[in-house]
Design a protein around this motif. Structure first.
Motif, PDB file in Angstrom:
ATOM      1  N   VAL A 193       5.248   4.023   6.970  1.00  0.00           N
ATOM      2  CA  VAL A 193       3.961   3.172   6.431  1.00  0.00           C
ATOM      3  C   VAL A 193       4.295   2.038   5.927  1.00  0.00           C
ATOM      4  O   VAL A 193       5.327   1.847   5.212  1.00  0.00           O
ATOM      5  CB  VAL A 193       2.956   4.201   6.086  1.00  0.00           C
ATOM      6  CG1 VAL A 193       2.740   5.446   6.737  1.00  0.00           C
ATOM      7  CG2 VAL A 193       3.700   4.511   4.461  1.00  0.00           C
ATOM      8  N   ARG A 194       3.272   1.141   5.847  1.00  0.00           N
ATOM      9  CA  ARG A 194       3.495  -0.089   5.000  1.00  0.00           C
ATOM     10  C   ARG A 194       3.351   0.092   3.626  1.00  0.00           C
ATOM     11  O   ARG A 194       2.671   0.883   3.093  1.00  0.00           O
ATOM     12  CB  ARG A 194       2.222  -1.067   5.558  1.00  0.00           C
ATOM     13  CG  ARG A 194       2.556  -1.490   6.998  1.00  0.00           C
ATOM     14  CD  ARG A 194       1.480  -2.981   7.158  1.00  0.00           C
ATOM     15  NE  ARG A 194       1.732  -3.295   8.461  1.00  0.00           N
ATOM     16  CZ  ARG A 194       2.806  -3.873   9.221  1.00  0.00           C
ATOM     17  NH1 ARG A 194       3.528  -4.457   8.379  1.00  0.00           N
ATOM     18  NH2 ARG A 194       2.739  -4.265  10.324  1.00  0.00           N
ATOM     19  N   GLN A 197       6.285  -3.754   0.375  1.00  0.00           N
ATOM     20  CA  GLN A 197       7.105  -4.805   1.320  1.00  0.00           C
ATOM     21  C   GLN A 197       7.911  -5.755   0.066  1.00  0.00           C
ATOM     22  O   GLN A 197       8.389  -6.740   0.430  1.00  0.00           O
ATOM     23  CB  GLN A 197       6.373  -5.758   1.850  1.00  0.00           C
ATOM     24  CG  GLN A 197       5.578  -4.972   3.154  1.00  0.00           C
ATOM     25  CD  GLN A 197       4.750  -6.005   4.105  1.00  0.00           C
ATOM     26  OE1 GLN A 197       4.333  -7.014   3.784  1.00  0.00           O
ATOM     27  NE2 GLN A 197       4.905  -5.517   5.466  1.00  0.00           N
ATOM     28  N   ARG A 200      11.464  -6.125   1.496  1.00  0.00           N
ATOM     29  CA  ARG A 200      11.663  -7.325   2.370  1.00  0.00           C
ATOM     30  C   ARG A 200      11.862  -8.513   1.733  1.00  0.00           C
ATOM     31  O   ARG A 200      12.439  -9.490   2.112  1.00  0.00           O
ATOM     32  CB  ARG A 200      10.335  -7.399   3.428  1.00  0.00           C
ATOM     33  CG  ARG A 200      10.393  -8.417   4.671  1.00  0.00           C
ATOM     34  CD  ARG A 200       9.117  -8.209   5.490  1.00  0.00           C
ATOM     35  NE  ARG A 200       9.026  -6.724   5.943  1.00  0.00           N
ATOM     36  CZ  ARG A 200       9.691  -6.447   6.989  1.00  0.00           C
ATOM     37  NH1 ARG A 200      10.425  -7.425   7.701  1.00  0.00           N
ATOM     38  NH2 ARG A 200       9.720  -5.245   7.526  1.00  0.00           N
ATOM     39  N   PRO A 205      14.734  -5.071   3.585  1.00  0.00           N
ATOM     40  CA  PRO A 205      13.525  -4.198   4.281  1.00  0.00           C
ATOM     41  C   PRO A 205      13.812  -2.912   4.380  1.00  0.00           C
ATOM     42  O   PRO A 205      14.856  -2.503   4.963  1.00  0.00           O
ATOM     43  CB  PRO A 205      13.276  -5.044   5.390  1.00  0.00           C
ATOM     44  CG  PRO A 205      14.650  -5.532   6.033  1.00  0.00           C
ATOM     45  CD  PRO A 205      15.312  -5.901   4.771  1.00  0.00           C
ATOM     46  N   ASN A 208       9.504   2.756   4.558  1.00  0.00           N
ATOM     47  CA  ASN A 208       8.645   3.605   3.611  1.00  0.00           C
ATOM     48  C   ASN A 208       8.261   5.131   4.369  1.00  0.00           C
ATOM     49  O   ASN A 208       7.286   4.902   5.327  1.00  0.00           O
ATOM     50  CB  ASN A 208       7.406   2.817   2.952  1.00  0.00           C
ATOM     51  CG  ASN A 208       6.638   3.299   1.719  1.00  0.00           C
ATOM     52  OD1 ASN A 208       6.929   4.570   1.636  1.00  0.00           O
ATOM     53  ND2 ASN A 208       5.802   2.711   1.305  1.00  0.00           N
ATOM     54  N   GLU A 254      12.250   5.614   0.531  1.00  0.00           N
ATOM     55  CA  GLU A 254      12.397   4.206   1.394  1.00  0.00           C
ATOM     56  C   GLU A 254      13.884   4.248   1.823  1.00  0.00           C
ATOM     57  O   GLU A 254      14.786   4.507   1.048  1.00  0.00           O
ATOM     58  CB  GLU A 254      12.255   3.254   0.652  1.00  0.00           C
ATOM     59  CG  GLU A 254      10.808   3.300   0.038  1.00  0.00           C
ATOM     60  CD  GLU A 254      10.314   1.900  -0.887  1.00  0.00           C
ATOM     61  OE1 GLU A 254      10.389   0.895  -0.104  1.00  0.00           O
ATOM     62  OE2 GLU A 254       9.738   2.103  -1.882  1.00  0.00           O
ATOM     63  N   ASP A 264      11.529  -3.065  13.667  1.00  0.00           N
ATOM     64  CA  ASP A 264      10.148  -2.816  13.438  1.00  0.00           C
ATOM     65  C   ASP A 264       9.546  -1.156  13.850  1.00  0.00           C
ATOM     66  O   ASP A 264       9.459  -0.669  14.779  1.00  0.00           O
ATOM     67  CB  ASP A 264       9.156  -3.340  14.402  1.00  0.00           C
ATOM     68  CG  ASP A 264       7.681  -3.363  14.239  1.00  0.00           C
ATOM     69  OD1 ASP A 264       7.283  -2.826  13.380  1.00  0.00           O
ATOM     70  OD2 ASP A 264       6.838  -3.747  15.114  1.00  0.00           O
ATOM     71  N   TYR A 266       7.249   0.571  11.897  1.00  0.00           N
ATOM     72  CA  TYR A 266       5.570   1.067  11.475  1.00  0.00           C
ATOM     73  C   TYR A 266       4.960   1.817  12.400  1.00  0.00           C
ATOM     74  O   TYR A 266       5.181   1.648  13.771  1.00  0.00           O
ATOM     75  CB  TYR A 266       4.888  -0.138  11.066  1.00  0.00           C
ATOM     76  CG  TYR A 266       5.385  -0.840   9.971  1.00  0.00           C
ATOM     77  CD1 TYR A 266       5.709  -0.465   8.776  1.00  0.00           C
ATOM     78  CD2 TYR A 266       5.633  -2.343  10.140  1.00  0.00           C
ATOM     79  CE1 TYR A 266       5.849  -1.169   7.694  1.00  0.00           C
ATOM     80  CE2 TYR A 266       6.150  -3.150   9.028  1.00  0.00           C
ATOM     81  CZ  TYR A 266       6.222  -2.419   7.728  1.00  0.00           C
ATOM     82  OH  TYR A 266       6.568  -3.315   6.741  1.00  0.00           O
TER      83      TYR A 266
END
Length: 312
Positions: A193-194, A197, A200, A205, A208, A254, A264, A266
């Motif tokens: 999930v976001r 950040q 990053r 990065p 999470n 994380e 990517d 997410y």
């Protein structure tokens, strides 16, 4: 139980929570698989959802070492043919030991043999034991075999391996001890999930990972391990905690995939395997101090994971 095929024949059964499928569990399950092959019938593991303690004593659900799909994967690796997950309800908890034997082992699974550890208890108020199980075996034509083998090692000071001990060691951050019991690194799974950040922004990065309720999450700190996504296993530096550097309050897991650019993840389901504890959480006086620490964490994680893979 409604999913059991109507033409299901005889089988060899073992019953238990089997959370973690640790090395002690593997002895019992392995014997059930071997017995099934000797008899030429399928092997079945019976377990429960949710954990019985949550129904009998609400609020007492223990941390989960492995979700059910992970347990199924591990059991399949041991040669188990079928996994039966019984919904553990208040009504089900009131089944007497005799009714449990008849309804589950006899009428549905047609047990030819039942394999258990010496401390196995079942039925209402855990009144049933292996002696009672064996007693009814003569009536219902199944045999009972007790696997009275105990696995122990350095973990926990030499006491017998158990899910309870593994959970305690994970909670204490003793990842190596937990791995000795489990026979593999402890794994945490979830959907990416976001977050804030911040990783990053700092050039590291992280994924999470939103974990399921009751997941056994290691003590706060930085760990070396792996991040697995889309079938790819990547060395990682893993942070567990509330991110004291930025006064965060939410506890997170994380993982930074070392030397990977442009990932990517997410919305994807990922797995995080914990290999070794690197350091505790700390607040640094400057951003440079934080960046130096992260760089050192990544370096140590790379060395530890490389050494583990080389040794295997």
């Amino acid at each position: 139980m409604e999913d059991i095929p109507q033409d299901w024949g005889r089988s060899v059964v073992t019953i238990g929570s089997y959370d973690g499928v640790h090395r002690g569990h593997q002895l019992i399950i392995g014997r059930a698989v071997a017995k099934a092959r000797e008899l030429g019938v399928p092997s079945v593991v019976v377990t429960f959802s949710p954990h019985p303690s949550e129904v009998v004593r609400p609020g007492s659900h223990p941390p989960i070492l492995a979700p059910y799909d992970r347990r199924a994967e591990l059991m399949a690796g041991l040669g188990v043919d079928a996994l039966l997950i019984l919904p553990f309800t208040a009504e089900f908890s009131k089944l007497s030991p005799a009714d449990f034997i008849v309804k589950v082992l006899v009428d549905k699974l047609h047990a030819r043999a039942v394999i258990e550890g010496p401390n196995f208890r079942f039925g209402h108020r855990a009144a049933g034991n292996v002696d009672f199980l064996r007693e009814l075996g003569g009536t219902y034509d199944y045999e009972v075999e007790v696997v009275d083998l105990v696995e122990r090692g350095e973990a926990g000071g030499g006491v017998p391996f158990s899910s309870t001990l593994a959970r305690r060691l994970v909670a204490e951050g003793d990842i190596e001890g937990a791995a000795e019991i489990l026979g593999r690194p402890h794994r945490v799974e979830g959907v990416v999930v976001r977050g804030a950040q911040r990783g990053r922004e700092l050039g590291y990065p992280t994924a999470n990972v939103e974990t399921a309720p009751h997941t056994a999450i290691p003590a706060d700190g930085v760990y070396a391990g792996w991040l697995t996504a889309d079938g790819e296993r990547m060395p990682a530096a893993i942070s567990v905690g509330t991110n004291v550097q930025f006064d965060a309050t939410e506890r997170t897991v994380e993982a930074y995939a070392i030397d990977r650019i442009g990932l990517d993840l997410y919305g994807k389901h990922v797995a995080v395997d914990f290999l070794a504890y690197v350091r505790g959480m700390a607040r640094f006086e400057s951003l440079d101090g934080l960046l130096e620490a992260i760089a050192d964490d990544v370096k140590r994680a790379r060395v530890l994971t490389d050494a583990y893979d080389t040794a295997r």
